[in-house]
Enzyme design. Structure first.
Site, PDB file in Angstrom:
ATOM      1  N   ALA A 166       0.932  -1.136  -0.020  1.00  0.00           N
ATOM      2  CA  ALA A 166       0.052  -0.022  -0.022  1.00  0.00           C
ATOM      3  C   ALA A 166       0.855   1.285   0.081  1.00  0.00           C
ATOM      4  CB  ALA A 166      -0.801  -0.099   1.347  1.00  0.00           C
ATOM      5  N   ASP A 167       1.936   1.249   0.583  1.00  0.00           N
ATOM      6  CA  ASP A 167       2.906   2.249   0.791  1.00  0.00           C
ATOM      7  C   ASP A 167       3.648   2.700  -0.424  1.00  0.00           C
ATOM      8  OD1 ASP A 167       2.784   3.411   3.454  1.00  0.00           O
ATOM      9  OD2 ASP A 167       3.792   1.650   4.094  1.00  0.00           O
ATOM     10  N   LEU A 168       4.012   1.568  -0.912  1.00  0.00           N
ATOM     11  CA  LEU A 168       4.832   1.631  -2.415  1.00  0.00           C
ATOM     12  C   LEU A 168       3.888   2.010  -3.437  1.00  0.00           C
ATOM     13  CD1 LEU A 168       6.908  -1.832  -1.808  1.00  0.00           C
ATOM     14  CD2 LEU A 168       7.887   0.722  -1.656  1.00  0.00           C
ATOM     15  N   GLY A 171       3.306   5.713  -3.345  1.00  0.00           N
ATOM     16  CA  GLY A 171       4.445   6.313  -3.607  1.00  0.00           C
ATOM     17  C   GLY A 171       4.574   6.542  -5.163  1.00  0.00           C
TER      18      GLY A 171
END
Length: 382
Positions: A166-168, A171
């Protein structure tokens, strides 16, 4: 080769992973990325470990190459004056505060665009900038669960994906949006705000699982290491190891079936929809055939017939694999305390570059405040 974004200055106010990953992507393309960190501790991920090597967090190293680090207390008058100067010189500002935090620091969107009308602002949150859950803190595993990914991952219980996806994704989507806004600015001269979130990014990759619900009204289910809508397509046991096989077309099925002793016209398996319906029987039949030979024998046999198949490699095997090395996917940088280290590099390769990325040279992840003097001197010289 000229750095593709060599004329772009990025102010990185982010910490943890989603925002730093977006800023690093722009840095990989040649932008000058100035990471502004709190004095004392800096980015939270500097303390995430083990492992630490000579005091350096390998987590932080993974998301902060091709950046400079300066420290500033944005709650102080001096820190706000410094950020004001940076904003006036910047092309992109990236932030991943909770909604409202930057406003309270005196840098609401309106103020940022007063200081620099051409500024592209990338704002990344956990669950969006408005709505009933807009103020929630965003953490990857929570977003994976709330956004549905865990409901379709795993064999029995809901399972998170092994990397903070989810973070990647947030980004990546954020960098993608920032580049679009920079292109628009080259035409209009005006910056704009780009917004994304962990939740939006997870939902953005639902792909055919999403339309299974939105169009067909069927809830996707967990199918472990097998494809939900294609068979045979998954992981199978051999005499000594596991292999992955992807039979993605009817032509491939007719080639594959005789290799494992199956009749391609067997009514249970003759077309893909029947193979999916009888997946358990098909898997058992394939594994019964695979049980008599090693994984290497089967991979060679399948390759000879043009059937897509592969190993499940650990990270040591991946980074030592000749194919990985041939694609320039590891970069060497000279770190101020660690010396020469290798980092997983950018996943883009440009036509006349023998290695990944678009820079003439790569910068190591910075130490906290390493560039305080040089960045302030640059600002004072403008």
């Amino acid at each position: 080769m000229q750095n593709l974004l060599s004329d772009v200055v990025v102010v990185d106010l982010t910490r943890a992973l989603a925002g730093p990953h977006a800023a690093m992507m722009l840095g990989d393309l040649g932008a000058r990325v100035i990471k502004v960190e709190a004095p004392g501790g800096g980015d939270d991920s500097r303390g995430w470990g083990p492992p630490f090597v000579e005091g350096e967090s390998t987590y932080f190293l993974s998301a902060n190459r091709n950046k400079e680090s300066v420290t500033a207390d944005l709650k102080s008058e001096g820190g706000r004056e410094f950020l004001t100067k940076l904003v006036q010189r910047a092309d992109v500002l990236i932030e991943n505060f909770r909604p409202g935090v930057l406003d309270r620091l005196g840098f609401a969107v309106e103020r940022l665009h007063e200081l620099n009308p051409g500024l592209v602002i990338l704002s990344i949150t956990g669950f969006g900038h408005d709505g009933p859950d807009g103020g929630r803190a965003g953490y990857d595993q929570i977003a994976q669960g709330e956004g549905g990914l865990m409901s379709i991952t795993g064999a029995v219980e809901p399972t998170k994906i092994g990397v903070p996806i989810a973070d990647l994704l947030a980004g990546m989507y954020g960098a993608y949006g920032a580049l679009a806004a920079l292109h628009e600015r080259s035409i209009t001269g005006k910056g704009r705000v780009v917004r994304t979130s962990l939740l939006a990014s997870v939902i953005g990759v639902h792909a055919f699982h999403g339309t299974k619900w939105t169009v067909a009204g069927e809830l996707p289910e967990r199918v472990g290491n097998h494809h939900a809508q294609i068979a045979p397509y998954g992981m199978y046991s051999t005499a000594d190891d596991i292999v992955q096989v992807a039979v993605g077309s009817q032509g491939q099925w007719r080639t594959f079936a005789p290799i494992v002793g199956l009749d391609p016209d067997d009514e249970r398996f003759a077309v893909n929809s029947q193979r999916v319906a009888h997946r358990n029987e098909l898997t058992a039949a394939i594994e019964e055939a695979f049980a008599h030979e090693s994984a290497d024998v089967w991979l060679e046999r399948l390759a000879e017939k043009g059937i897509p198949a592969g190993k499940v490699r650990d990270f040591q095997q991946v980074y030592e694999w000749e194919q990985t090395l041939s694609q320039g996917l590891l970069i060497d940088v000279e770190h101020p305390t660690l010396g020469r280290i290798q980092l997983p590099g950018p996943p883009l390769r440009f036509d006349d570059q023998p290695y990944a990325g678009a820079r003439e040279s790569n910068l190591p992840p910075p130490q906290l405040g390493e560039h305080n003097e040089s960045v302030r001197a640059w600002l004072d010289s403008q």
